[in-house]
Design an enzyme around this catalytic site. Structure first.
Site, PDB file in Angstrom:
ATOM      1  CB  ILE A   1      43.368  17.251  70.635  1.00 44.53           C
ATOM      2  CG1 ILE A   1      41.917  17.735  70.725  1.00 44.53           C
ATOM      3  CG2 ILE A   1      43.494  16.084  69.646  1.00 44.53           C
ATOM      4  CD1 ILE A   1      41.359  18.331  69.437  1.00 44.53           C
TER       5      ILE A   1
ATOM      6  CG  ASP B   1      53.252  21.656  73.982  1.00 48.77           C
ATOM      7  OD1 ASP B   1      53.321  22.904  74.034  1.00 48.77           O
ATOM      8  OD2 ASP B   1      52.173  21.046  73.908  1.00 48.77           O
TER       9      ASP B   1
ATOM     10  CG  ASP C   1      57.640  27.674  68.168  1.00 44.60           C
ATOM     11  OD1 ASP C   1      57.011  27.182  67.196  1.00 44.60           O
ATOM     12  OD2 ASP C   1      57.427  28.820  68.588  1.00 44.60           O
TER      13      ASP C   1
ATOM     14  CE1 TYR D   1      42.187  26.356  64.093  1.00 47.49           C
ATOM     15  CE2 TYR D   1      39.917  26.074  63.358  1.00 47.49           C
ATOM     16  CZ  TYR D   1      41.016  25.614  64.065  1.00 47.49           C
ATOM     17  OH  TYR D   1      40.939  24.405  64.725  1.00 47.49           O
TER      18      TYR D   1
ATOM     19  CE  LYS E   1      43.736  23.390  62.339  1.00 48.44           C
ATOM     20  NZ  LYS E   1      44.483  22.314  62.991  1.00 48.44           N
TER      21      LYS E   1
ATOM     22  CB  ILE F   1      37.766  18.566  71.337  1.00 49.62           C
ATOM     23  CG1 ILE F   1      37.479  17.934  69.960  1.00 49.62           C
ATOM     24  CG2 ILE F   1      38.341  17.540  72.312  1.00 49.62           C
ATOM     25  CD1 ILE F   1      36.433  16.827  69.942  1.00 49.62           C
TER      26      ILE F   1
ATOM     27  CB  THR G   1      41.158  21.390  74.323  1.00 50.91           C
ATOM     28  OG1 THR G   1      40.818  22.507  73.490  1.00 50.91           O
ATOM     29  CG2 THR G   1      40.806  20.092  73.614  1.00 50.91           C
TER      30      THR G   1
ATOM     31  CG  LEU H   1      42.264  26.270  70.939  1.00 53.56           C
ATOM     32  CD1 LEU H   1      43.278  27.396  70.849  1.00 53.56           C
ATOM     33  CD2 LEU H   1      42.380  25.378  69.697  1.00 53.56           C
TER      34      LEU H   1
HETATM   35  N1  NAD Z   1      39.476  21.962  70.654  1.00 54.79           N
HETATM   36  C1  NAD Z   1      38.706  21.856  69.595  1.00 54.79           C
HETATM   37  O1  NAD Z   1      37.482  21.950  69.693  1.00 54.79           O
HETATM   38  C2  NAD Z   1      39.303  21.579  68.235  1.00 54.79           C
HETATM   39  C3  NAD Z   1      38.416  21.343  67.194  1.00 54.79           C
HETATM   40  C4  NAD Z   1      38.934  21.070  65.926  1.00 54.79           C
HETATM   41  C5  NAD Z   1      40.295  21.025  65.720  1.00 54.79           C
HETATM   42  N2  NAD Z   1      41.142  21.268  66.760  1.00 54.79           N
HETATM   43  C6  NAD Z   1      42.582  21.206  66.470  1.00 54.79           C
HETATM   44  O2  NAD Z   1      43.201  20.325  67.376  1.00 54.79           O
HETATM   45  C7  NAD Z   1      44.539  20.732  67.601  1.00 54.79           C
HETATM   46  C8  NAD Z   1      44.779  20.836  69.097  1.00 54.79           C
HETATM   47  O3  NAD Z   1      43.855  21.768  69.632  1.00 54.79           O
HETATM   48  P1  NAD Z   1      43.577  21.860  71.199  1.00 54.79           P
HETATM   49  O4  NAD Z   1      42.184  22.333  71.333  1.00 54.79           O
HETATM   50  O5  NAD Z   1      44.019  20.644  71.889  1.00 54.79           O
HETATM   51  O6  NAD Z   1      44.562  23.093  71.549  1.00 54.79           O
HETATM   52  P2  NAD Z   1      45.260  23.468  72.956  1.00 54.79           P
HETATM   53  O7  NAD Z   1      45.656  24.913  72.831  1.00 54.79           O
HETATM   54  O8  NAD Z   1      44.395  23.082  74.078  1.00 54.79           O
HETATM   55  O9  NAD Z   1      46.576  22.577  72.934  1.00 54.79           O
HETATM   56  C9  NAD Z   1      47.499  22.778  71.881  1.00 54.79           C
HETATM   57  C10 NAD Z   1      48.893  22.429  72.325  1.00 54.79           C
HETATM   58  O10 NAD Z   1      49.754  22.740  71.219  1.00 54.79           O
HETATM   59  C11 NAD Z   1      50.862  23.490  71.682  1.00 54.79           C
HETATM   60  N3  NAD Z   1      51.349  24.373  70.621  1.00 54.79           N
HETATM   61  C12 NAD Z   1      50.709  25.392  70.018  1.00 54.79           C
HETATM   62  N4  NAD Z   1      51.490  25.986  69.115  1.00 54.79           N
HETATM   63  C13 NAD Z   1      52.678  25.323  69.148  1.00 54.79           C
HETATM   64  C14 NAD Z   1      53.913  25.450  68.459  1.00 54.79           C
HETATM   65  N5  NAD Z   1      54.108  26.435  67.569  1.00 54.79           N
HETATM   66  N6  NAD Z   1      54.913  24.578  68.732  1.00 54.79           N
HETATM   67  C15 NAD Z   1      54.740  23.604  69.651  1.00 54.79           C
HETATM   68  N7  NAD Z   1      53.606  23.436  70.352  1.00 54.79           N
HETATM   69  C16 NAD Z   1      52.588  24.289  70.108  1.00 54.79           C
HETATM   70  C17 NAD Z   1      50.320  24.284  72.880  1.00 54.79           C
HETATM   71  O11 NAD Z   1      51.375  24.684  73.759  1.00 54.79           O
HETATM   72  C18 NAD Z   1      49.385  23.264  73.524  1.00 54.79           C
HETATM   73  O12 NAD Z   1      50.042  22.438  74.459  1.00 54.79           O
HETATM   74  C19 NAD Z   1      44.721  22.065  66.854  1.00 54.79           C
HETATM   75  O13 NAD Z   1      45.368  21.811  65.624  1.00 54.79           O
HETATM   76  C20 NAD Z   1      43.297  22.534  66.626  1.00 54.79           C
HETATM   77  O14 NAD Z   1      43.180  23.329  65.487  1.00 54.79           O
HETATM   78  C21 NAD Z   1      40.683  21.548  68.015  1.00 54.79           C
END
Ligand code: NAD
Length: 257
Positions: free
Chosen positions: A19, A38, A65, A157, A161, A190, A192, A194
């Site tokens: 995202i 990141d 981080d 989790y 949120k 979404i 991704t 994750l």
């Molecule tokens: N994918 C979904 O369906 C979904 C749904 C609801 C909410 N979200 C939220 O969206 C956000 C992004 O999720 P995503 O699915 O894109 O995840 P993802 O794991 O695909 O990408 C997350 C990115 O954040 C970076 N990251 C993680 N921890 C970190 C840290 N401590 N410091 C710096 N960078 C860090 C990772 O390296 C990665 O590049 C999250 O907060 C997640 O909770 C995702």
């Protein structure tokens, strides 16, 4: 340069993948300068290179981080010096541990999830606000539909949120008089990395992903860029009368109960 974010600067945590990368893509396509923070250094650099090559905006990767609050704060200040302003902070980086019952969830795990998903959102806002006051900028927190719906065996989790939503509303009240708007986006499912990592922890990842896609009325997951376009709306004057809101970007997943 033209574009809805031309001349402006955004900081996106976790902007290397998923995202966050979707948000970075949209903001660069609209002429913005984007700082990608990141902890995955390679992902951050590859995304920044790709977006800068595509233009018209540009992206720079800052390995970080976000749990290291000293480094997080220093990078935010560095970006303000480098580009002379910060217009938007997107608190996006987050983690989702595998599904775990409360009996099997250690307090250390709760602490880690809260640190990445909630405390870093608080820290990012705290560090960016002095800069956002100057631009009358915006904060966009990427929360989740689990904040309002809950999620089975994901109590740590979902509560992290929900905490982001409480923070969003409280900061909107506090910072509104200073011209800073604060909103949250609550995505459902979404597509991704994750999401795929979560599916890989299950017995049959492919059918799990198909099940998740079917939860939305469109029969598919959202894309990172679809969330990015909502973030852009919240970061520009198009949403000038919206603050403290939890925007449910859920493809109809919560309808028809
Ligand atoms: N994918 C979904 O369906 C979904 C749904 C609801 C909410 N979200 C939220 O969206 C956000 C992004 O999720 P995503 O699915 O894109 O995840 P993802 O794991 O695909 O990408 C997350 C990115 O954040 C970076 N990251 C993680 N921890 C970190 C840290 N401590 N410091 C710096 N960078 C860090 C990772 O390296 C990665 O590049 C999250 O907060 C997640 O909770 C995702």
């Amino acid at each position: 340069m033209t574009g809805r974010f031309a001349g402006r600067v955004a900081i996106i945590t976790g902007g290397g993948k998923g995202i966050g990368a979707g948000c970075a893509t949209v903001f660069c396509q609209e002429g913005g300068r984007v700082a990608i923070l990141d902890r995955d250094v390679l992902a951050g650099e590859l995304t920044a290179e790709r977006l800068t090559a595509a233009g018209p905006g540009m992206a720079v990767s800052f390995p970080c981080d976000i749990c290291d609050s000293e480094t997080f704060c220093r990078i935010i200040d560095d970006v303000a010096v480098r580009w002379g302003r910060i217009d938007c902070l997107i608190n996006n980086a987050g983690i989702h541990p595998p599904a775990t019952t409360i009996d099997d969830t250690s307090l250390e795990m709760v602490e880690q999830v809260m640190r990445v998903n909630y405390l870093s959102t608080f820290a990012g806002a705290k560090f960016a606000v002095p800069h956002l006051r100057k631009t009358k900028g915006t904060i966009v927190n990427i929360s989740s539909m689990t904040a309002v719906l809950g999620q089975d065996r994901s109590s740590a989790y979902a509560s992290s949120k929900a905490a982001q939503v409480g923070l969003t509303k409280s900061l909107a009240i506090e910072l509104g008089p200073q011209g800073i708007r604060v909103n949250a986006i609550l995505p459902s499912n979404i597509d991704t990395p994750l999401m795929h990592e979560w599916a890989a922890t299950l017995d049959d990842p492919q059918s799990a992903l198909a099940r998740v896609a079917a939860l939305q009325v469109f029969g598919r997951m959202g894309t990172p860029e679809e969330i990015g376009r909502i973030a852009l709306f919240l970061a520009t004057e198009d949403s000038s009368f919206i603050t403290g809101q939890a925007i449910e970007a859920e493809g109809g997943a919560s309808l028809d109960y």
